[in-house]
Scaffold this motif. Structure first.
Motif, PDB file in Angstrom:
ATOM      1  N   GLU A  72       7.672   1.289   8.786  1.00  8.89           N
ATOM      2  CA  GLU A  72       7.148   1.675   7.466  1.00  8.89           C
ATOM      3  C   GLU A  72       6.232   2.889   7.593  1.00  8.89           C
ATOM      4  O   GLU A  72       5.345   2.927   8.433  1.00  8.89           O
ATOM      5  CB  GLU A  72       6.374   0.519   6.833  1.00  8.89           C
ATOM      6  CG  GLU A  72       5.906   0.796   5.425  1.00  8.89           C
ATOM      7  CD  GLU A  72       7.047   1.145   4.491  1.00  8.89           C
ATOM      8  OE1 GLU A  72       7.054   2.293   3.984  1.00  8.89           O
ATOM      9  OE2 GLU A  72       7.921   0.289   4.279  1.00  8.89           O
ATOM     10  N   THR A  73       6.457   3.883   6.752  1.00 10.05           N
ATOM     11  CA  THR A  73       5.636   5.098   6.770  1.00 10.05           C
ATOM     12  C   THR A  73       4.948   5.369   5.435  1.00 10.05           C
ATOM     13  O   THR A  73       4.201   6.338   5.329  1.00 10.05           O
ATOM     14  CB  THR A  73       6.499   6.329   7.147  1.00 10.05           C
ATOM     15  OG1 THR A  73       7.554   6.461   6.189  1.00 10.05           O
ATOM     16  CG2 THR A  73       7.071   6.191   8.545  1.00 10.05           C
ATOM     17  N   ASP A  74       5.180   4.534   4.443  1.00 11.51           N
ATOM     18  CA  ASP A  74       4.578   4.713   3.128  1.00 11.51           C
ATOM     19  C   ASP A  74       3.177   4.086   3.131  1.00 11.51           C
ATOM     20  O   ASP A  74       3.032   2.856   3.105  1.00 11.51           O
ATOM     21  CB  ASP A  74       5.457   4.069   2.058  1.00 11.51           C
ATOM     22  CG  ASP A  74       4.949   4.306   0.644  1.00 11.51           C
ATOM     23  OD1 ASP A  74       3.763   4.680   0.473  1.00 11.51           O
ATOM     24  OD2 ASP A  74       5.736   4.108  -0.294  1.00 11.51           O
ATOM     25  N   VAL A  75       2.160   4.932   3.175  1.00 12.95           N
ATOM     26  CA  VAL A  75       0.773   4.472   3.246  1.00 12.95           C
ATOM     27  C   VAL A  75       0.423   3.610   2.034  1.00 12.95           C
ATOM     28  O   VAL A  75      -0.240   2.579   2.168  1.00 12.95           O
ATOM     29  CB  VAL A  75      -0.188   5.676   3.372  1.00 12.95           C
ATOM     30  CG1 VAL A  75      -1.639   5.242   3.286  1.00 12.95           C
ATOM     31  CG2 VAL A  75       0.073   6.418   4.676  1.00 12.95           C
ATOM     32  N   ASP A  76       0.883   3.999   0.863  1.00 14.79           N
ATOM     33  CA  ASP A  76       0.581   3.237  -0.352  1.00 14.79           C
ATOM     34  C   ASP A  76       1.167   1.828  -0.294  1.00 14.79           C
ATOM     35  O   ASP A  76       0.532   0.871  -0.734  1.00 14.79           O
ATOM     36  CB  ASP A  76       1.085   3.969  -1.595  1.00 14.79           C
ATOM     37  CG  ASP A  76       0.308   5.251  -1.861  1.00 14.79           C
ATOM     38  OD1 ASP A  76      -0.923   5.255  -1.638  1.00 14.79           O
ATOM     39  OD2 ASP A  76       0.933   6.250  -2.269  1.00 14.79           O
ATOM     40  N   LEU A  77       2.360   1.700   0.248  1.00 14.07           N
ATOM     41  CA  LEU A  77       2.986   0.384   0.377  1.00 14.07           C
ATOM     42  C   LEU A  77       2.214  -0.498   1.353  1.00 14.07           C
ATOM     43  O   LEU A  77       2.000  -1.693   1.101  1.00 14.07           O
ATOM     44  CB  LEU A  77       4.446   0.522   0.828  1.00 14.07           C
ATOM     45  CG  LEU A  77       5.225  -0.777   0.949  1.00 14.07           C
ATOM     46  CD1 LEU A  77       5.364  -1.462  -0.398  1.00 14.07           C
ATOM     47  CD2 LEU A  77       6.579  -0.520   1.551  1.00 14.07           C
ATOM     48  N   ILE A  78       1.761   0.073   2.455  1.00 22.22           N
ATOM     49  CA  ILE A  78       0.985  -0.677   3.442  1.00 22.22           C
ATOM     50  C   ILE A  78      -0.324  -1.162   2.829  1.00 22.22           C
ATOM     51  O   ILE A  78      -0.703  -2.334   2.970  1.00 22.22           O
ATOM     52  CB  ILE A  78       0.727   0.182   4.699  1.00 22.22           C
ATOM     53  CG1 ILE A  78       2.055   0.516   5.379  1.00 22.22           C
ATOM     54  CG2 ILE A  78      -0.222  -0.525   5.662  1.00 22.22           C
ATOM     55  CD1 ILE A  78       1.965   1.639   6.402  1.00 22.22           C
TER      56      ILE A  78
END
Length: 118
Positions: A72-78
Motif C-alpha cells: 500500500e502506498t496511499d498515505v490517506d488510506l493508511i
C-alpha cells in the motif's frame, strides 16, 4: 552537556508507561504522523495497524487490525485505517508498524493513538 531527565513511570500507573522511542517525545500531531507514514511508504515498507489495551501494552502481543497492507502506498488510506481502528477500539492504544521485507523485521513502529485506561 544537558542533564538527563528521569521519566516517572510505574507499573501501577498505566498512563505513565512508555512503550517505544516516540512515546518519550511529545504527542505527534496529525502532520507529524502523516510524515512518518510518508517515510514508511517511501522506504517501501509494508504498513500494518495494531492495537491493545493500555494495561497490556508491555507484556502481551498487540492485536492485528485486519491484515498488513502489503504494497500500500496511499498515505490517506493508511491513515484512514488507523483512524478506523481507533474508532472501533477507542480505549486501546493504536500503533502503526512499517515492516521491512528485506530485513524481515520492523523498520518503524509508533503509537498514533493513545487509549485511555478504564
Amino acid at each position: 552537556m544537558s542533564a538527563m531527565q528521569d521519566y516517572q513511570s510505574s507499573l501501577s500507573d498505566v498512563s505513565s508507561r512508555k512503550f517505544e522511542t516516540f512515546s518519550y517525545l511529545p504527542e505527534m500531531d496529525a502532520a507529524s504522523i502523516r510524515k512518518q507514514v510518508e517515510y514508511i511508504v517511501s522506504k517501501g515498507w509494508n504498513p500494518a495497524i495494531e492495537h491493545t489495551e493500555p494495561e497490556n501494552a508491555f507484556g502481551h502481543y498487540w492485536y492485528m487490525w485486519k491484515l498488513p497492507m502489503f504494497g500500500e502506498t496511499d498515505v490517506d488510506l493508511i491513515l484512514a485505517e488507523a483512524e478506523a481502528c481507533h474508532k472501533a477500539h477507542p480505549a486501546n492504544h493504536v500503533r502503526l508498524v512499517g515492516f521491512d521485507n528485506y530485513k524481515q523485521s520492523k523498520g518503524a513502529e509508533m503509537v498514533v493513538y493513545r487509549g485511555k485506561p478504564v
